[in-house]
Design a protein around this motif. Structure first.
Motif, PDB file in Angstrom:
ATOM      1  N   LEU A  48     -21.108  24.662 104.918  1.00 40.92           N
ATOM      2  CA  LEU A  48     -20.724  26.072 105.034  1.00 40.92           C
ATOM      3  C   LEU A  48     -19.260  26.268 104.649  1.00 40.92           C
ATOM      4  CD1 LEU A  48     -21.406  28.966 105.785  1.00 40.92           C
ATOM      5  CD2 LEU A  48     -20.935  28.404 108.185  1.00 40.92           C
ATOM      6  N   CYS A  49     -18.411  25.359 105.087  1.00 40.80           N
ATOM      7  CA  CYS A  49     -16.994  25.428 104.712  1.00 40.80           C
ATOM      8  C   CYS A  49     -16.822  25.311 103.205  1.00 40.80           C
ATOM      9  CB  CYS A  49     -16.211  24.319 105.419  1.00 40.80           C
ATOM     10  SG  CYS A  49     -16.004  24.563 107.200  1.00 40.80           S
ATOM     11  N   MET A  50     -17.569  24.405 102.584  1.00 43.06           N
ATOM     12  CA  MET A  50     -17.472  24.231 101.140  1.00 43.06           C
ATOM     13  C   MET A  50     -17.957  25.468 100.397  1.00 43.06           C
ATOM     14  SD  MET A  50     -15.986  21.398 100.489  1.00 43.06           S
ATOM     15  CE  MET A  50     -16.292  21.412  98.722  1.00 43.06           C
ATOM     16  N   TYR A  51     -18.986  26.122 100.927  1.00 44.01           N
ATOM     17  CA  TYR A  51     -19.492  27.346 100.297  1.00 44.01           C
ATOM     18  C   TYR A  51     -18.428  28.450 100.328  1.00 44.01           C
ATOM     19  CZ  TYR A  51     -22.045  31.709  99.726  1.00 44.01           C
ATOM     20  OH  TYR A  51     -22.444  32.951  99.304  1.00 44.01           O
ATOM     21  N   ILE A  52     -17.782  28.606 101.489  1.00 46.70           N
ATOM     22  CA  ILE A  52     -16.729  29.616 101.615  1.00 46.70           C
ATOM     23  C   ILE A  52     -15.553  29.269 100.719  1.00 46.70           C
ATOM     24  CG2 ILE A  52     -15.076  30.681 103.208  1.00 46.70           C
ATOM     25  CD1 ILE A  52     -17.162  30.261 105.424  1.00 46.70           C
ATOM     26  N   LEU A  53     -15.214  27.982 100.667  1.00 48.04           N
ATOM     27  CA  LEU A  53     -14.106  27.545  99.823  1.00 48.04           C
ATOM     28  C   LEU A  53     -14.389  27.774  98.344  1.00 48.04           C
ATOM     29  CD1 LEU A  53     -12.844  24.267 101.517  1.00 48.04           C
ATOM     30  CD2 LEU A  53     -11.499  26.311 101.043  1.00 48.04           C
ATOM     31  N   ILE A  76     -13.402  31.187  97.696  1.00 51.64           N
ATOM     32  CA  ILE A  76     -11.942  31.281  97.751  1.00 51.64           C
ATOM     33  C   ILE A  76     -11.325  30.708  96.478  1.00 51.64           C
ATOM     34  CG2 ILE A  76      -9.894  30.407  98.942  1.00 51.64           C
ATOM     35  CD1 ILE A  76     -11.468  30.591 101.561  1.00 51.64           C
ATOM     36  N   TYR A  77     -11.851  29.576  96.003  1.00 58.19           N
ATOM     37  CA  TYR A  77     -11.334  28.956  94.782  1.00 58.19           C
ATOM     38  C   TYR A  77     -11.450  29.921  93.600  1.00 58.19           C
ATOM     39  CZ  TYR A  77     -10.080  24.136  95.904  1.00 58.19           C
ATOM     40  OH  TYR A  77      -9.423  23.021  96.347  1.00 58.19           O
ATOM     41  N   ARG A  78     -12.568  30.607  93.510  1.00 55.52           N
ATOM     42  CA  ARG A  78     -12.753  31.554  92.412  1.00 55.52           C
ATOM     43  C   ARG A  78     -11.790  32.727  92.542  1.00 55.52           C
ATOM     44  NH1 ARG A  78     -19.415  31.471  91.892  1.00 55.52           N
ATOM     45  NH2 ARG A  78     -19.514  29.390  90.905  1.00 55.52           N
ATOM     46  N   ARG A  79     -11.553  33.152  93.776  1.00 54.63           N
ATOM     47  CA  ARG A  79     -10.605  34.240  93.991  1.00 54.63           C
ATOM     48  C   ARG A  79      -9.199  33.824  93.597  1.00 54.63           C
ATOM     49  NH1 ARG A  79      -9.356  37.363  99.741  1.00 54.63           N
ATOM     50  NH2 ARG A  79      -8.208  39.097  98.833  1.00 54.63           N
ATOM     51  N   GLU A  80      -8.887  32.547  93.816  1.00 54.81           N
ATOM     52  CA  GLU A  80      -7.557  32.029  93.493  1.00 54.81           C
ATOM     53  C   GLU A  80      -7.461  31.507  92.061  1.00 54.81           C
ATOM     54  OE1 GLU A  80      -4.910  32.075  95.536  1.00 54.81           O
ATOM     55  OE2 GLU A  80      -6.061  33.088  97.112  1.00 54.81           O
ATOM     56  N   ASN A  81      -8.545  31.702  91.303  1.00 52.25           N
ATOM     57  CA  ASN A  81      -8.588  31.252  89.898  1.00 52.25           C
ATOM     58  C   ASN A  81      -8.386  29.747  89.755  1.00 52.25           C
ATOM     59  OD1 ASN A  81      -8.966  33.902  88.756  1.00 52.25           O
ATOM     60  ND2 ASN A  81      -6.795  34.298  89.160  1.00 52.25           N
ATOM     61  N   LEU A  82      -8.988  29.005  90.669  1.00 50.64           N
ATOM     62  CA  LEU A  82      -8.950  27.548  90.598  1.00 50.64           C
ATOM     63  C   LEU A  82     -10.258  27.040  89.991  1.00 50.64           C
ATOM     64  CD1 LEU A  82      -7.418  26.809  94.109  1.00 50.64           C
ATOM     65  CD2 LEU A  82      -6.245  26.721  91.896  1.00 50.64           C
ATOM     66  N   LYS A  83     -10.202  25.906  89.321  1.00 46.03           N
ATOM     67  CA  LYS A  83     -11.345  25.398  88.576  1.00 46.03           C
ATOM     68  C   LYS A  83     -12.480  24.938  89.498  1.00 46.03           C
ATOM     69  CE  LYS A  83      -8.523  23.746  84.714  1.00 46.03           C
ATOM     70  NZ  LYS A  83      -8.073  22.562  83.937  1.00 46.03           N
ATOM     71  N   LEU A 105      -3.328  23.130 101.401  1.00 48.99           N
ATOM     72  CA  LEU A 105      -3.383  23.073 102.866  1.00 48.99           C
ATOM     73  C   LEU A 105      -3.713  24.452 103.441  1.00 48.99           C
ATOM     74  CD1 LEU A 105      -0.389  20.766 103.910  1.00 48.99           C
ATOM     75  CD2 LEU A 105      -2.828  20.213 103.892  1.00 48.99           C
ATOM     76  N   ASP A 106      -3.138  25.493 102.852  1.00 48.22           N
ATOM     77  CA  ASP A 106      -3.427  26.859 103.298  1.00 48.22           C
ATOM     78  C   ASP A 106      -4.902  27.203 103.117  1.00 48.22           C
ATOM     79  OD1 ASP A 106      -0.956  27.611 104.238  1.00 48.22           O
ATOM     80  OD2 ASP A 106      -0.299  28.491 102.342  1.00 48.22           O
ATOM     81  N   LEU A 107      -5.461  26.845 101.967  1.00 48.22           N
ATOM     82  CA  LEU A 107      -6.857  27.173 101.686  1.00 48.22           C
ATOM     83  C   LEU A 107      -7.812  26.430 102.619  1.00 48.22           C
ATOM     84  CD1 LEU A 107      -6.855  27.283  97.770  1.00 48.22           C
ATOM     85  CD2 LEU A 107      -6.459  29.140  99.407  1.00 48.22           C
ATOM     86  N   ILE A 108      -7.513  25.161 102.865  1.00 45.10           N
ATOM     87  CA  ILE A 108      -8.338  24.382 103.787  1.00 45.10           C
ATOM     88  C   ILE A 108      -8.206  24.917 105.211  1.00 45.10           C
ATOM     89  CG2 ILE A 108      -8.661  22.108 104.832  1.00 45.10           C
ATOM     90  CD1 ILE A 108      -9.710  22.310 101.995  1.00 45.10           C
TER      91      ILE A 108
END
Length: 275
Positions: A35-40, A43-50, A137-140
Motif C-alpha cells: 500500500l505504501c508503494m502504491y501511494i509512493l 507521489i513519484y509521478r506528482r514529483e516528476n520522478l522516473k 526522506l521527505d517522500l518516504i
C-alpha cells in the motif's frame, strides 16, 4: 464487568504448509508495504520522478527495513543470546533443547533498527538515482506512519507487545498469554500512526505552506517516536533487563529520533529551503 472486555484469541498462523507457516504478521507487513508503494508511485509521478526509480525503491526499502529491524532486535534487545547464536541472526531458525534447528521465521524485529536501516538504504538509493537525500526522506516520511500502522496491527494479531493490566472497558484479554484485562497498546500505536499519516499526507497534498527539504521527515519521525515513548508507559517490558529502568529500551532509542526530527523542523522554520 468481564463482559465488557474484548477476548482476543486469534491464532497467529493463517495456514501451515508442510511446516512452513503463513502468519498474519507477514501478511500485514506485506500489505502495508504494498500500500505504501502504491501511494509512493502516485507521489513519484506528482514529483516528476522516473518510474524506474520507484521500482528500485521497493528493493532498497524492504532490504533496509528488514536488515535494520533484524539487527536492531538482536543487538538492542537480545545481544547476549544472539552473540552466542550468530547463525540465527541471519536465518529464520532456532536451536532447540536437543541441539536441532527448527524453522520459526524471523520472530524478532525492532522498529528503531528498521528505521535506521531504511534511512541508510535510502542514502545509497539517493546516490544511485541522483535524487536529493532529504527529498527522498521527505517522500518516504509521508507513507512511513501508514506502514507502521500495519506493523502494529500485525503485533496485535500475534498477541505481542501487550499492555499493562487495566480495568478500562476497552481492555483486551489476550487469552493466549493470560486471562488478565490489558491495555491494547498495539492498537493505541496503530491508531496514533494512522492519525500521523493523515496529518503528514494532508500537509503534503495541500502545500499551503512552503516547506524546505527535510521538514516532512522531521515531522513524521518526531511525532512517531513521541507517541512511541508515551505509549510505552502502558506496555509491559519486552525484555527482562528493562525491569527497574525508568525508561525502557524502546523509549531510550526513541529520544535521538525525536531530537533529529525537531532539528530538521527547526531548520525549516529559519530557512525556506535547506541547501
Amino acid at each position: 464487568m468481564m463482559a465488557l472486555y474484548i477476548n482476543w484469541d486469534f491464532d497467529s498462523e493463517i495456514i501451515n504448509i508442510y511446516g512452513f507457516p503463513l502468519k498474519y504478521y507477514g501478511l500485514l507487513f506485506a500489505c502495508g508495504l504494498l500500500l505504501c508503494m502504491y501511494i509512493l508511485k502516485r507521489i513519484y509521478r506528482r514529483e516528476n520522478l522516473k518510474d524506474s526509480a520507484h521500482e528500485a525503491l521497493f528493493i532498497y526499502g524492504i532490504v533496509g527495513i528488514f536488515v535494520g529491524a533484524r539487527l536492531g532486535h538482536c543487538f538492542f534487545y537480545d545481544f547476549d543470546y544472539y552473540s552466542k547464536n550468530l547463525l540465527e541472526i541471519i536465518l529464520p531458525i532456532k536451536k532447540t533443547l536437543n541441539g536441532e534447528y527448527k524453522f520459526i521465521g524471523y520472530a524478532g524485529l525492532a522498529s528503531h533498527g528498521g528505521t535506521i536501516g531504511l534511512i541508510t538504504s535510502l542514502y545509497l538509493y539517493s546516490k544511485k538515482y541522483e535524487i536529493k537525500y532529504l527529498k527522498i526522506l521527505d517522500l518516504i516520511a509521508i507513507v512511513a506512519p501508514l506502514g507502521a500502522t500495519f506493523i502494529r496491527l500485525a503485533n496485535l494479531m500475534n498477541s505481542e507487545m501487550i499492555g499493562n493490566p487495566t480495568t478500562m472497558p476497552w481492555a483486551f484479554i489476550f487469552s493466549r498469554i493470560d486471562n488478565i484485562p490489558r491495555h491494547p497498546a498495539q492498537l493505541y500505536e496503530a491508531i496514533s500512526y494512522l492519525i500521523i499519516f493523515i496529518i503528514v499526507f494532508t500537509i503534503y497534498k495541500t502545500k499551503n505552506i512552503k516547506l524546505g527539504n527535510g521538514f516532512m521527515f522531521g515531522l513524521a519521525i518526531s511525532l512517531i517516536f513521541t507517541m512511541r515513548i508515551l505509549i510505552e508507559f502502558v506496555k509491559i517490558n519486552q525484555v527482562e533487563f528493562e525491569n527497574g529502568m525508568k525508561l525502557n529500551m524502546g523509549q531510550i532509542l526513541s529520544i535521538p529520533f525525536i531530537i533529529i526530527g525537531i532539528y530538521f523542523m527547526g531548520k525549516n522554520l529559519t530557512r525556506k529551503e535547506t541547501k
